[in-house]
Design a protein around this motif. Sequence first.
Motif, mmCIF file in Angstrom:
data_model
loop_
_atom_site.group_PDB
_atom_site.id
_atom_site.type_symbol
_atom_site.label_atom_id
_atom_site.label_comp_id
_atom_site.label_asym_id
_atom_site.label_seq_id
_atom_site.Cartn_x
_atom_site.Cartn_y
_atom_site.Cartn_z
ATOM 1 N N GLU A 77 104.545 48.418 43.490
ATOM 2 C CA GLU A 77 105.722 48.843 42.741
ATOM 3 C C GLU A 77 106.648 47.655 42.545
ATOM 4 O O GLU A 77 106.863 46.865 43.455
ATOM 5 C CB GLU A 77 106.453 49.953 43.488
ATOM 6 C CG GLU A 77 107.627 50.512 42.717
ATOM 7 C CD GLU A 77 108.255 51.713 43.396
ATOM 8 O OE1 GLU A 77 109.228 52.231 42.844
ATOM 9 O OE2 GLU A 77 107.793 52.127 44.461
ATOM 10 N N ASP A 78 107.169 47.507 41.331
ATOM 11 C CA ASP A 78 108.121 46.443 41.015
ATOM 12 C C ASP A 78 109.114 46.974 39.995
ATOM 13 O O ASP A 78 108.702 47.575 38.983
ATOM 14 C CB ASP A 78 107.385 45.215 40.464
ATOM 15 C CG ASP A 78 108.327 44.061 40.143
ATOM 16 O OD1 ASP A 78 109.259 43.823 40.920
ATOM 17 O OD2 ASP A 78 108.115 43.403 39.104
ATOM 18 N N SER A 79 110.380 46.796 40.254
ATOM 19 C CA SER A 79 111.440 47.221 39.333
ATOM 20 C C SER A 79 111.324 48.688 38.948
ATOM 21 O O SER A 79 111.551 49.071 37.801
ATOM 22 C CB SER A 79 111.440 46.339 38.077
ATOM 23 O OG SER A 79 111.592 44.993 38.420
ATOM 24 N N GLY A 80 110.893 49.526 39.899
ATOM 25 C CA GLY A 80 110.821 50.966 39.678
ATOM 26 C C GLY A 80 109.577 51.462 38.957
ATOM 27 O O GLY A 80 109.481 52.628 38.630
ATOM 28 N N ALA A 81 108.613 50.567 38.693
ATOM 29 C CA ALA A 81 107.381 50.964 38.006
ATOM 30 C C ALA A 81 106.167 50.599 38.857
ATOM 31 O O ALA A 81 106.235 49.707 39.703
ATOM 32 C CB ALA A 81 107.284 50.263 36.652
ATOM 33 N N LEU A 82 105.055 51.314 38.643
ATOM 34 C CA LEU A 82 103.804 51.011 39.338
ATOM 35 C C LEU A 82 102.952 50.087 38.482
ATOM 36 O O LEU A 82 102.889 50.238 37.261
ATOM 37 C CB LEU A 82 103.023 52.295 39.611
ATOM 38 C CG LEU A 82 103.626 53.263 40.615
ATOM 39 C CD1 LEU A 82 102.762 54.510 40.710
ATOM 40 C CD2 LEU A 82 103.775 52.611 41.970
ATOM 41 N N TYR A 83 102.272 49.139 39.137
ATOM 42 C CA TYR A 83 101.418 48.166 38.455
ATOM 43 C C TYR A 83 100.072 48.072 39.148
ATOM 44 O O TYR A 83 99.990 48.146 40.376
ATOM 45 C CB TYR A 83 102.064 46.776 38.450
ATOM 46 C CG TYR A 83 103.300 46.688 37.598
ATOM 47 C CD1 TYR A 83 103.226 46.254 36.283
ATOM 48 C CD2 TYR A 83 104.545 47.038 38.103
ATOM 49 C CE1 TYR A 83 104.353 46.168 35.485
ATOM 50 C CE2 TYR A 83 105.683 46.954 37.323
ATOM 51 C CZ TYR A 83 105.583 46.515 36.010
ATOM 52 O OH TYR A 83 106.703 46.436 35.230
ATOM 53 N N LEU A 84 99.023 47.832 38.352
ATOM 54 C CA LEU A 84 97.658 47.655 38.821
ATOM 55 C C LEU A 84 97.280 46.185 38.658
ATOM 56 O O LEU A 84 97.418 45.624 37.560
ATOM 57 C CB LEU A 84 96.716 48.519 37.980
ATOM 58 C CG LEU A 84 95.224 48.331 38.179
ATOM 59 C CD1 LEU A 84 94.796 48.958 39.498
ATOM 60 C CD2 LEU A 84 94.459 48.948 37.022
ATOM 61 N N SER A 85 96.809 45.558 39.738
ATOM 62 C CA SER A 85 96.377 44.160 39.659
ATOM 63 C C SER A 85 95.076 44.067 38.871
ATOM 64 O O SER A 85 94.102 44.739 39.188
ATOM 65 C CB SER A 85 96.190 43.578 41.058
ATOM 66 O OG SER A 85 95.746 42.233 40.965
ATOM 67 N N LYS A 86 95.060 43.201 37.856
ATOM 68 C CA LYS A 86 93.871 43.015 37.024
ATOM 69 C C LYS A 86 92.974 41.893 37.538
ATOM 70 O O LYS A 86 91.880 41.702 37.024
ATOM 71 C CB LYS A 86 94.283 42.703 35.583
ATOM 72 C CG LYS A 86 95.047 43.832 34.917
ATOM 73 C CD LYS A 86 95.114 43.639 33.416
ATOM 74 C CE LYS A 86 96.332 42.899 32.979
ATOM 75 N NZ LYS A 86 96.434 42.757 31.516
#
Length: 76
Positions: free
Chosen positions: A47-56
């Motif tokens: 999570e970063d800046s309130g959003a979820l991210y997937l590492s590519k």
Amino acid sequence: TVRVVMGDQDCVFDPDQSGMTGGVELKGMFLGDWAATSSYSKGAITEDSGALYLSKVDSNLNHQPSVSATQWQILT
């Protein structure tokens, strides 16, 4: 819960379950807040800046998700 569409695969991610259901299974899991000193493997979710991210990518170190579209895919 987050719904993700990757190509023709429709998936649902539930951070409490640390995985996805649907056509794609991620190798990684939800790792909490992003940290510059952590190295993320492909499929890891943070999570970063309130959003979820997937590492590519593997060995994803010091690339902030909210400004690094080459290394991260936004999920929310």
